[in-house]
Design a protein around this motif. Sequence first.
Motif, PDB file in Angstrom:
ATOM      1  N   LEU A 220       0.833  -1.211   0.000  1.00 36.96           N
ATOM      2  CA  LEU A 220       0.000   0.000   0.000  1.00 36.96           C
ATOM      3  C   LEU A 220       0.866   1.259   0.000  1.00 36.96           C
ATOM      4  CD1 LEU A 220      -2.908  -1.006   2.422  1.00 36.96           C
ATOM      5  CD2 LEU A 220      -3.071  -0.573  -0.025  1.00 36.96           C
ATOM      6  N   ARG A 221       1.951   1.202   0.743  1.00 37.61           N
ATOM      7  CA  ARG A 221       2.850   2.367   0.792  1.00 37.61           C
ATOM      8  C   ARG A 221       3.422   2.652  -0.595  1.00 37.61           C
ATOM      9  NH1 ARG A 221       8.087   3.900   1.788  1.00 37.61           N
ATOM     10  NH2 ARG A 221       8.794   1.786   1.378  1.00 37.61           N
ATOM     11  N   LEU A 223       2.070   1.858  -3.428  1.00 37.17           N
ATOM     12  CA  LEU A 223       0.996   2.330  -4.307  1.00 37.17           C
ATOM     13  C   LEU A 223       0.591   3.769  -3.993  1.00 37.17           C
ATOM     14  CD1 LEU A 223      -1.427  -0.731  -4.498  1.00 37.17           C
ATOM     15  CD2 LEU A 223      -0.276   0.337  -6.418  1.00 37.17           C
ATOM     16  N   ILE A 224       0.494   4.078  -2.711  1.00 42.25           N
ATOM     17  CA  ILE A 224      -0.030   5.392  -2.320  1.00 42.25           C
ATOM     18  C   ILE A 224       1.061   6.469  -2.388  1.00 42.25           C
ATOM     19  CG2 ILE A 224      -1.101   6.713  -0.431  1.00 42.25           C
ATOM     20  CD1 ILE A 224      -2.347   3.926   0.423  1.00 42.25           C
ATOM     21  N   ASN A 225       2.217   6.180  -1.830  1.00 39.96           N
ATOM     22  CA  ASN A 225       3.275   7.202  -1.771  1.00 39.96           C
ATOM     23  C   ASN A 225       3.895   7.516  -3.127  1.00 39.96           C
ATOM     24  OD1 ASN A 225       2.875   7.115   0.908  1.00 39.96           O
ATOM     25  ND2 ASN A 225       4.982   6.718   1.477  1.00 39.96           N
ATOM     26  N   HIS A 226       3.985   6.489  -3.968  1.00 39.76           N
ATOM     27  CA  HIS A 226       4.755   6.675  -5.197  1.00 39.76           C
ATOM     28  C   HIS A 226       3.882   6.828  -6.425  1.00 39.76           C
ATOM     29  CE1 HIS A 226       8.584   6.163  -3.234  1.00 39.76           C
ATOM     30  NE2 HIS A 226       7.977   5.278  -2.490  1.00 39.76           N
ATOM     31  N   ARG A 227       2.727   7.473  -6.231  1.00 39.02           N
ATOM     32  CA  ARG A 227       1.829   7.624  -7.369  1.00 39.02           C
ATOM     33  C   ARG A 227       2.386   8.637  -8.363  1.00 39.02           C
ATOM     34  NH1 ARG A 227      -2.281  10.924  -8.527  1.00 39.02           N
ATOM     35  NH2 ARG A 227      -3.783  10.163 -10.052  1.00 39.02           N
ATOM     36  N   LYS A 228       2.820   9.748  -7.859  1.00 36.27           N
ATOM     37  CA  LYS A 228       3.287  10.802  -8.779  1.00 36.27           C
ATOM     38  C   LYS A 228       4.656  11.334  -8.385  1.00 36.27           C
ATOM     39  CE  LYS A 228      -0.045  11.412 -11.828  1.00 36.27           C
ATOM     40  NZ  LYS A 228       0.218  11.024 -13.197  1.00 36.27           N
ATOM     41  N   THR A 229       5.420  10.533  -7.673  1.00 36.25           N
ATOM     42  CA  THR A 229       6.721  11.043  -7.222  1.00 36.25           C
ATOM     43  C   THR A 229       7.728  11.013  -8.369  1.00 36.25           C
ATOM     44  OG1 THR A 229       7.247   8.831  -6.503  1.00 36.25           O
ATOM     45  CG2 THR A 229       6.499  10.356  -4.819  1.00 36.25           C
ATOM     46  N   ARG A 396       9.536   2.362  -8.243  1.00 35.58           N
ATOM     47  CA  ARG A 396       8.573   1.966  -7.209  1.00 35.58           C
ATOM     48  C   ARG A 396       7.140   2.138  -7.683  1.00 35.58           C
ATOM     49  NH1 ARG A 396      11.792   4.097  -1.845  1.00 35.58           N
ATOM     50  NH2 ARG A 396      13.802   3.495  -2.647  1.00 35.58           N
ATOM     51  N   ARG A 397       6.972   3.000  -8.695  1.00 36.61           N
ATOM     52  CA  ARG A 397       5.622   3.192  -9.263  1.00 36.61           C
ATOM     53  C   ARG A 397       5.142   1.906  -9.939  1.00 36.61           C
ATOM     54  NH1 ARG A 397       7.536   8.557 -10.806  1.00 36.61           N
ATOM     55  NH2 ARG A 397       8.538   7.518 -12.532  1.00 36.61           N
ATOM     56  N   ILE A 398       6.088   1.157 -10.521  1.00 30.79           N
ATOM     57  CA  ILE A 398       5.734  -0.096 -11.200  1.00 30.79           C
ATOM     58  C   ILE A 398       5.718  -1.248 -10.194  1.00 30.79           C
ATOM     59  CG2 ILE A 398       6.557  -1.750 -12.957  1.00 30.79           C
ATOM     60  CD1 ILE A 398       7.651   0.755 -14.447  1.00 30.79           C
ATOM     61  N   PRO A 401       2.037  -1.788  -8.070  1.00 33.25           N
ATOM     62  CA  PRO A 401       0.967  -2.598  -8.665  1.00 33.25           C
ATOM     63  C   PRO A 401       1.335  -4.082  -8.784  1.00 33.25           C
ATOM     64  CG  PRO A 401       1.270  -0.584  -9.916  1.00 33.25           C
ATOM     65  CD  PRO A 401       2.364  -0.625  -8.905  1.00 33.25           C
ATOM     66  N   CYS A 402       2.610  -4.365  -9.116  1.00 34.05           N
ATOM     67  CA  CYS A 402       3.021  -5.779  -9.286  1.00 34.05           C
ATOM     68  C   CYS A 402       2.938  -6.531  -7.954  1.00 34.05           C
ATOM     69  CB  CYS A 402       4.441  -5.861  -9.844  1.00 34.05           C
ATOM     70  SG  CYS A 402       4.550  -5.197 -11.505  1.00 34.05           S
ATOM     71  N   PHE A 404       1.094  -5.730  -5.412  1.00 33.54           N
ATOM     72  CA  PHE A 404      -0.297  -5.778  -4.965  1.00 33.54           C
ATOM     73  C   PHE A 404      -1.071  -6.908  -5.654  1.00 33.54           C
ATOM     74  CE2 PHE A 404      -4.563  -3.782  -4.251  1.00 33.54           C
ATOM     75  CZ  PHE A 404      -4.496  -3.817  -2.875  1.00 33.54           C
TER      76      PHE A 404
END
Lengths: 509, 184
Positions: A220-221, A223-229, A396-398, A401-402, A404
């Motif tokens: 979750l971290r 997915l949530i933290n690295h959405r648009k970083t 980390r953005r990729i 999702p993998c 999860f």
Amino acid sequence: MENIFTNIGPVLMDMGSLPVIIAIVAGVTLGIVLGALPGFGSSQSLALLFPLTFTMPADVAIIFFLAVYSAAEYGGSIPAILIRTPGTPAQAVTVLDGYAMAQKGFPNRALKISLISGVLGGLTSTIIFILVGGWIASIALEFGPGEMFALGIFGLSIIGSFFGRDPTRGFLAAGLGLFLSTIGTSDFGGMRFTFNQSFLADGIPLVVVIIAFLAGPEALRLLINHRKTIEKPKTVLQISTQKADDRFLKSDIRRLIPTWIRGSLIGTAIGALPGAGASIGSLIAYGEEKRWSRRPKSEFGTGVAEGIAAPETANNAVVAGTLVPSLALGIPGSGSAAILLSVLISKGVVPGPLLFGAEPRLITSMFIGLIFINLWLLLLGLIYTRGFAHISKVSRRILGPCVFIVILLGTYAYANYTAHVMMVIVLSLLAYWMVKIDIPVVPVVLAFVMGPIVESNLSRAMTIHSGDLSVVLTRPITLIILGLALATFVYSAISSMRSSLSSTNEMKE
Amino acid sequence: MPSRLRKLVLPRRRSFMISIFILLIGTAYLFWEATQLPPSLLKGYPGDGFFPRIALAVILVCGIAALIREAASKQPVAPSPADDIDDADDDKDAPINLDVVEVFLIVAFSLLYMRLLKPLGLEIATSLFMFALLFPRLPMRRPTAALIAVVGAVATTLIVYGAFVLGLKVGLPLKFLPQYLSGY
């Protein structure tokens, strides 16, 4: 012990079988890959790979998991040395001398010191594990349900005391784990806390709790933290920076022998203590190395071999050390140990003192397996360590999702039951929030594993003594163990109060 | 409003105390539930509610202790914001940053995925789910991001199929890919 030695021959034959070789090679490779990923320690890696063991036989599953565990402890050192990013907290100390040595133009030497030290730590602690584990189990064989209950309470007291910022948070998390373990049908057929929901009748499966509390928060971290970083590009030290004599030297062996011995002993001892783990093991080993080494203290942190060897030996020695209380007493000392026990439980094997007598072949498989795993780790590490450094550069953005999707499908695969996935989502959110507000999540898993053991022993002891709790609790060994549990609790409470007082004083100043 | 929910900043201490307070209320109710469990018919057995009551009592006592401890401790000086988002997460004195919209979306997508797994099959449901997760995370122009997300989603689906269905023989619901690959 005799049973274990008589099984060595057949087990050695097993080690040459294709399923075991595949399990070790796959386990070591996946362990190094996951260990090299930032944020993924051994427990997160094992939790993520837990579903892969559903269809494996018990001995292959445990060998696979030990391979992942050993390799993950080593894998984190690769990015620590090459890109100054420790894959796991245990490698935070390795960065100090590892990266410094690599920067001086000796990345291969640093990586090989780390690999060889890890393998030697693993081998030494394996031998200690089989000697000490069998001895402890033989003593614990004399224990009745009352003593086993007390032992469980002692384990919980250590778990609650040493995880998290203060003991109240650790015990709070342990209480939550104990409560979650009571949901569903009891040993005597009664329904507890199901609120007429059929999906709760069988309780919360262990796999759900392991995945939700160990792998869930990290997924979750990510997915949530690295959405648009915007991620800073990391560079792996290039070959061009290497010096001509960038290799493991013969003189290193002579110089590092005392370091390896110290690191192995420290790592095994720390691993055997519930609640400590590889991070503390490597930190203590580094500190002790600075104290005992002939080298001036000021040289540590500038790229000395001892500074890499000490923590790396210790964090791999922790693996077999962890197995001692886990298998001999049924007390898992860390998240990784809890998952290892869960694999055994899911295959119908009950950990505890009887295990050494009842399943000598399995114990021998672990013992011989750990030796083979370390040898395979050495071989595979020498072949492709450097290539793995690039894994830690995966965005980390990729990664989010993998990870999860593996969590969701892995949980679904356990029983093809959607309700289990729902439980994982809800409990992962709870675990994510617990991490945010600084409540440790590992005690939840450890207490969840130990809850049924503690409860069944308490119930059996009370049934034997006609419900008289005082008779159960005042037997001499039970009393001693409960006294130790109380002492642990008092000690942790006092040290926590002292540390908060000193931080208050610091703030005043 | 959604942009505010995407950058929700919560005071850590207050969040902790409110969370523990809610936990205590829930635990008190469960404790009462545990006292309502039927007594044991077996002589000596303490009953199904005995052990849960101990576990819940541990939560109640430690929760109250944690609340008192937190209330008694001094408020730490707010540190300067961290450069790296992971460092900000690790700082246990800094306020909590939470993207509520993202949490909601992840939960909604996951529930939808589980709901659609059987009717659509692993292949389509997983591809759609992965696309939904990957597309907003790719930092490039929308058409390029969409293309890469499609490729990533299909590739992930094939890896998942290979690992779980073919490798581990897990019976996941499939629409058109075969459950077993055989040479015959």
